[in-house]
Design a protein around this motif. Structure first.
Motif, short mmCIF file in Angstrom:
data_model
loop_
_atom_site.label_atom_id
_atom_site.label_comp_id
_atom_site.label_asym_id
_atom_site.label_seq_id
_atom_site.Cartn_x
_atom_site.Cartn_y
_atom_site.Cartn_z
N MET A 190 9.52 -3.06 -5.40
CA MET A 190 9.18 -3.13 -3.99
C MET A 190 7.76 -2.62 -3.73
N ILE A 191 7.43 -1.42 -4.23
CA ILE A 191 6.09 -0.88 -4.01
C ILE A 191 5.05 -1.76 -4.70
N GLY A 192 5.41 -2.35 -5.84
CA GLY A 192 4.48 -3.23 -6.54
C GLY A 192 4.10 -4.43 -5.70
N SER A 193 5.08 -5.04 -5.05
CA SER A 193 4.81 -6.20 -4.19
C SER A 193 3.93 -5.80 -3.01
N LEU A 194 4.23 -4.65 -2.40
CA LEU A 194 3.41 -4.17 -1.29
C LEU A 194 1.97 -3.95 -1.73
N MET A 195 1.79 -3.33 -2.89
CA MET A 195 0.43 -3.06 -3.38
C MET A 195 -0.32 -4.37 -3.63
N MET A 196 0.37 -5.36 -4.18
CA MET A 196 -0.30 -6.64 -4.44
C MET A 196 -0.68 -7.34 -3.13
N CYS A 197 0.18 -7.26 -2.13
CA CYS A 197 -0.13 -7.88 -0.83
C CYS A 197 -1.30 -7.17 -0.14
N VAL A 198 -1.28 -5.84 -0.14
CA VAL A 198 -2.39 -5.08 0.44
C VAL A 198 -3.68 -5.41 -0.31
N SER A 199 -3.57 -5.52 -1.62
CA SER A 199 -4.73 -5.82 -2.46
C SER A 199 -5.42 -7.12 -2.06
N VAL A 200 -4.65 -8.17 -1.87
CA VAL A 200 -5.30 -9.45 -1.56
C VAL A 200 -5.92 -9.44 -0.16
N VAL A 201 -5.31 -8.71 0.77
CA VAL A 201 -5.91 -8.58 2.10
C VAL A 201 -7.23 -7.81 2.02
N VAL A 202 -7.21 -6.71 1.26
CA VAL A 202 -8.43 -5.90 1.08
C VAL A 202 -9.52 -6.74 0.41
N LEU A 203 -9.15 -7.50 -0.61
CA LEU A 203 -10.15 -8.33 -1.30
C LEU A 203 -10.73 -9.40 -0.37
N LEU A 204 -9.91 -9.97 0.49
CA LEU A 204 -10.43 -10.94 1.46
C LEU A 204 -11.46 -10.29 2.39
N PHE A 205 -11.12 -9.09 2.90
CA PHE A 205 -12.09 -8.37 3.74
C PHE A 205 -13.35 -8.04 2.96
N GLY A 206 -13.18 -7.62 1.72
CA GLY A 206 -14.34 -7.30 0.88
C GLY A 206 -15.22 -8.52 0.65
N MET A 207 -14.60 -9.65 0.39
CA MET A 207 -15.38 -10.88 0.17
C MET A 207 -16.10 -11.32 1.44
N LEU A 208 -15.40 -11.24 2.56
CA LEU A 208 -16.04 -11.60 3.83
C LEU A 208 -17.20 -10.66 4.15
N GLY A 209 -17.02 -9.37 3.85
CA GLY A 209 -18.11 -8.42 4.04
C GLY A 209 -19.30 -8.74 3.14
#
Length: 122
Positions: free
Chosen positions: A1-20
Motif C-alpha cells: 500500500m505505501i509503495g503504491s502511494l509513494m509511486m503515485c506521489v513520485s510521478v506527480v512530483v516529477l511532473l511538477f519538476g519537469m514543468l518547473g
C-alpha cells in the motif's frame, strides 16, 4: 500500500519538476535549478525507487516502520526543495526550511536502510 502511494506521489512530483524545468528554460532564468534538481531526485526518483522496493518485498511495505518512512520522506521531499527555493528567492534568513527538510529526508533514508537490511535477506 505505501509503495503504491509513494509511486503515485513520485510521478506527480516529477511532473511538477519537469514543468518547473520547462518554465526555467523558457524564461532563461535558472535561479531555481538547485531546488528543481532536488525536487526531481529526492521527491521523484527516490520515492519511486522506495515504492518499487516495497512492491518487490510486500512484507517490508506493510510494516509500521515503512509507513513512517514513507510519510517522513514525502514530507521531507516536499519541504527540502521548497525550502531551497525560498532561500534562493528570499535569502538565508529562511534556511531553517531546507535544513529541517534535509534532516527529515536523512531520517527517512536511515529508516529505509534499516528496512532494507531487515527484509532483503528474507
Amino acid at each position: 500500500m505505501i509503495g503504491s502511494l509513494m509511486m503515485c506521489v513520485s510521478v506527480v512530483v516529477l511532473l511538477f519538476g519537469m514543468l518547473g524545468g520547462i518554465a526555467m528554460g523558457i524564461q532563461q532564468n535558472f535561479t531555481l535549478a538547485p531546488a528543481h534538481s532536488h525536487l526531481n531526485l529526492v521527491g521523484g526518483v527516490l520515492l519511486f525507487l522506495f515504492g518499487l522496493y516495497y512492491r518487490l518485498f510486500p512484507a517490508a511495505g506493510s510494516t509500521v516502520l515503512a509507513k513512517l518512512q514513507g510519510g517522513l520522506h514525502i514530507a521531507g521531499a516536499i519541504l527540502f526543495p521548497t525550502g531551497v527555493a525560498i532561500v534562493l528567492l528570499k535569502g538565508p534568513s529562511f534556511e531553517v526550511a531546507p535544513i529541517v527538510g534535509s534532516l527529515t529526508v536523512v531520517a527517512a533514508m536511515t529508516l529505509f536502510a534499516i528496512i532494507v537490511f531487515r527484509t532483503s535477506r528474507a
